[in-house]
Motif scaffolding. Structure first.
Motif, short mmCIF file in Angstrom:
data_model
loop_
_atom_site.label_atom_id
_atom_site.label_comp_id
_atom_site.label_asym_id
_atom_site.label_seq_id
_atom_site.Cartn_x
_atom_site.Cartn_y
_atom_site.Cartn_z
N LYS A 55 49.85 40.00 35.18
CA LYS A 55 49.67 38.48 34.95
C LYS A 55 48.78 38.25 33.76
O LYS A 55 47.82 39.03 33.56
N ASP A 56 49.30 37.26 32.86
CA ASP A 56 48.55 36.75 32.09
C ASP A 56 46.91 36.37 32.49
O ASP A 56 46.90 35.95 33.63
N GLY A 57 45.86 36.68 31.61
CA GLY A 57 44.73 36.54 32.32
C GLY A 57 43.76 37.49 32.82
O GLY A 57 42.71 37.45 33.34
N PHE A 58 44.54 38.80 33.47
CA PHE A 58 43.99 39.58 34.34
C PHE A 58 43.39 40.76 33.36
O PHE A 58 44.14 41.29 32.46
N ASP A 59 42.27 41.07 33.62
CA ASP A 59 41.50 42.09 32.63
C ASP A 59 41.24 43.27 33.75
O ASP A 59 40.22 42.80 34.65
N THR A 60 41.82 44.48 33.44
CA THR A 60 41.56 45.48 34.15
C THR A 60 40.07 46.00 33.90
O THR A 60 39.30 46.75 34.99
N GLY A 61 39.30 45.44 33.16
CA GLY A 61 37.94 45.81 32.90
C GLY A 61 36.84 45.19 34.04
O GLY A 61 36.07 45.62 34.22
N GLU A 62 37.52 44.23 34.83
CA GLU A 62 36.67 43.64 35.98
C GLU A 62 36.67 44.78 37.12
O GLU A 62 35.93 44.74 37.79
N LEU A 63 37.50 45.97 36.94
CA LEU A 63 37.48 46.90 38.03
C LEU A 63 36.40 48.20 37.73
O LEU A 63 36.30 48.91 38.47
N LYS A 64 35.90 48.00 36.41
CA LYS A 64 35.00 49.09 35.95
C LYS A 64 33.93 49.38 36.80
O LYS A 64 33.71 50.61 37.15
N ASP A 65 33.27 48.48 37.38
CA ASP A 65 32.10 49.10 38.33
C ASP A 65 32.40 49.41 39.84
O ASP A 65 31.74 50.33 40.14
N THR A 66 33.37 49.06 40.24
CA THR A 66 33.95 49.50 41.41
C THR A 66 34.47 51.00 41.21
O THR A 66 34.34 51.92 41.81
N LEU A 67 35.05 51.24 39.90
CA LEU A 67 35.66 52.69 39.72
C LEU A 67 34.58 53.34 39.41
O LEU A 67 34.56 54.81 39.82
N GLU A 68 33.38 53.12 38.86
CA GLU A 68 32.40 54.05 38.49
C GLU A 68 31.63 54.37 39.59
O GLU A 68 30.73 55.05 39.58
N LYS A 69 31.82 53.61 40.83
CA LYS A 69 30.80 53.95 42.03
C LYS A 69 31.93 55.28 42.79
O LYS A 69 31.17 55.77 43.49
N ILE A 70 33.13 55.55 42.35
CA ILE A 70 33.72 56.54 43.01
C ILE A 70 33.44 57.88 42.44
O ILE A 70 33.70 57.85 41.24
N LYS A 71 33.12 58.93 43.34
CA LYS A 71 32.68 60.06 42.88
C LYS A 71 33.81 60.96 43.68
O LYS A 71 33.56 61.04 44.76
#
Length: 177
Positions: free
Chosen positions: A133-149
């Protein structure tokens, strides 16, 4: 048999990744998203393989002499496609991962397996034919991603098949690290 060699994850990691998939899905106009049970990291796609070659693949996997390791996730990225992009999760650079894949690839080639000859870019596919969708930035998920080991302590040989119209991944063999 359609086979691939992969790193499979425990249910807790799959659930965390599936949460990310659902965030991307809810912010998409279209897409075919990966089911939770199919989340994995491919080391080598083998394609259609005759049953009599299974022992050779197992022998090659048994020659992998690597310690268990951990890696993290970096970002949501995509491969551009006209019908919609292939979205994936990026994987941290990890020497063990790259060396393991390289050894596997070389050993399979030496045993006359026909493999794709391109640079290995580890990623976890999360969706195909995706249009956001217009306006969705996947960068918003970066913090969540970086917590996954993700802890890796085995390498798996998997069979991929459609049974009654449903994609099924079955474990054929597992090599502990």
């Amino acid at each position: 048999m359609r086979l691939f060699i992969s790193l499979n994850f425990d249910s807790e990691i799959k659930a965390k990744i599936y949460d990310i998939i659902n965030k991307v899905k809810s912010n998409s106009i279209q897409g075919k998203f990966v089911n939770e049970e199919h989340i994995h990291l491919t080391l080598e796609f083998l394609g259609e393989i005759q049953k009599n070659r299974l022992n050779t693949i197992k022998e090659i996997m048994n020659e992998l002499n690597f310690e268990a390791f951990t890696f993290g996730l970096t970002k949501v990225g995509y491969f551009k496609r006209p019908e919609g992009n292939i979205y994936w999760l990026g994987v941290e650079n990890n020497d063990t991962l790259f060396n393991m894949q390289k050894k596997l690839h070389q050993s399979l080639i030496e045993k006359d397996f026909e493999l794709e000859n391109r640079e290995y870019k580890p990623h976890i596919t999360i969706g195909r034919k995706v249009i956001l969708k217009d306006g969705f930035d996947t960068g918003e998920l970066k913090d969540t991603l970086e917590k996954i080991k993700i802890d890796i302590n085995k390498v798996d040989l998997m069979k991929s098949e459609f049974i009654n119209g449903k994609l099924i991944h079955s474990l054929i063999y597992s090599k502990p690290l």
